[in-house]
Design a protein around this motif. Structure first.
Motif, PDB file in Angstrom:
ATOM      1  N   HIS A 159      -4.139  -6.286   9.112  1.00 56.91           N
ATOM      2  CA  HIS A 159      -4.753  -6.153  10.443  1.00 56.91           C
ATOM      3  C   HIS A 159      -6.064  -6.931  10.480  1.00 56.91           C
ATOM      4  CE1 HIS A 159      -2.677  -1.959  10.893  1.00 56.91           C
ATOM      5  NE2 HIS A 159      -1.823  -2.967  10.828  1.00 56.91           N
TER       6      HIS A 159
ATOM      7  N   GLU B  76      -0.307   2.233  12.074  1.00 55.27           N
ATOM      8  CA  GLU B  76      -1.297   3.330  12.034  1.00 55.27           C
ATOM      9  C   GLU B  76      -0.594   4.692  12.136  1.00 55.27           C
ATOM     10  OE1 GLU B  76      -3.914   2.271  11.002  1.00 55.27           O
ATOM     11  OE2 GLU B  76      -4.453   0.374  11.955  1.00 55.27           O
TER      12      GLU B  76
ATOM     13  N   GLU C 237      -3.744  -2.472   6.244  1.00 57.72           N
ATOM     14  CA  GLU C 237      -5.108  -2.542   6.789  1.00 57.72           C
ATOM     15  C   GLU C 237      -5.676  -3.953   6.563  1.00 57.72           C
ATOM     16  OE1 GLU C 237      -5.429  -0.285   8.640  1.00 57.72           O
ATOM     17  OE2 GLU C 237      -5.404   1.729   7.812  1.00 57.72           O
TER      18      GLU C 237
END
Ligand SMILES: [Fe+2]
Ligand SMILES: [Fe+2]
Length: 188
Positions: A152, A65, A149
């Motif tokens: 995750h 991030e 993303e």
């Protein structure tokens, strides 16, 4: 052209936030990445007590991030745009969400990641469709973060799947607040 129509177009133009669509999207994504960093920071703090086995994964997610935030930060700088006014709100909201969900244990942590990433991935895909052939630099910045993303989301999905309870409690809350932050950010 009709005078009324011209006047309406003028009003619409003046009520729209400054910058191109790409500028606004990069701004909101930059603030969103800051929010994501703060969620993981809050969760990491609590996970030391509630979910020690997840600390390493959370640390890795947070480092991704941070990289995402710097990609959007660099793009904002290149465009001469300031950060979004929702930046600090995203950080604070994210940290509180991280502390609360982190205190609830591993399944709540995983359910939060799945909920946040589901909303984020949907928005990123919409953004790519809207900016396609309009803003290649914004498309490149967004494309550079998508795989992580997705990772995750996917690596948390199995754990979250196991907990129907946390999924049903957290999904609506997290989805609504993530949608709200994106909506607000696009208008600031
Ligand atoms: Fe991210
Ligand atoms: Fe993420």
């Amino acid at each position: 052209m009709d005078v009324c129509l011209l006047r309406l177009m003028d009003q619409l133009r003046s009520s729209r936030p400054p910058g191109t669509l790409g500028d606004r999207i990069i701004k909101v994504n930059h603030a969103g990445e800051h929010g994501a960093i703060c969620i993981y920071s809050g969760q990491m703090l609590m996970a030391r007590i509630t979910a020690r086995s997840m600390v390493n994964e959370l640390t890795a997610f947070r480092s991704h991030e941070k990289r995402h935030r710097s990609i959007f930060g660099a793009e904002l700088q290149r465009r001469g745009c300031r950060r979004c006014r929702s930046y600090w709100l995203c950080g604070l909201g994210g940290f509180v969400l991280g502390l609360v969900t982190g205190s609830l244990g591993p399944r709540a942590i995983a359910a939060t990641t799945v909920a946040v990433e589901s909303v984020v991935l949907r928005h990123l895909k919409q953004q790519l469709a809207a900016l396609h052939e309009v803003d290649p630099a914004a498309v490149a910045a967004i494309s550079a973060i998508m795989a992580e993303e997705q990772q995750h989301h996917d690596s948390s999905a199995t754990a979250a799947q196991a907990s129907k309870f946390w999924r049903s409690v957290l999904m609506p809350v997290v989805s609504a607040s993530t949608e709200g932050v994106i909506w607000l950010g696009m208008r600031l």
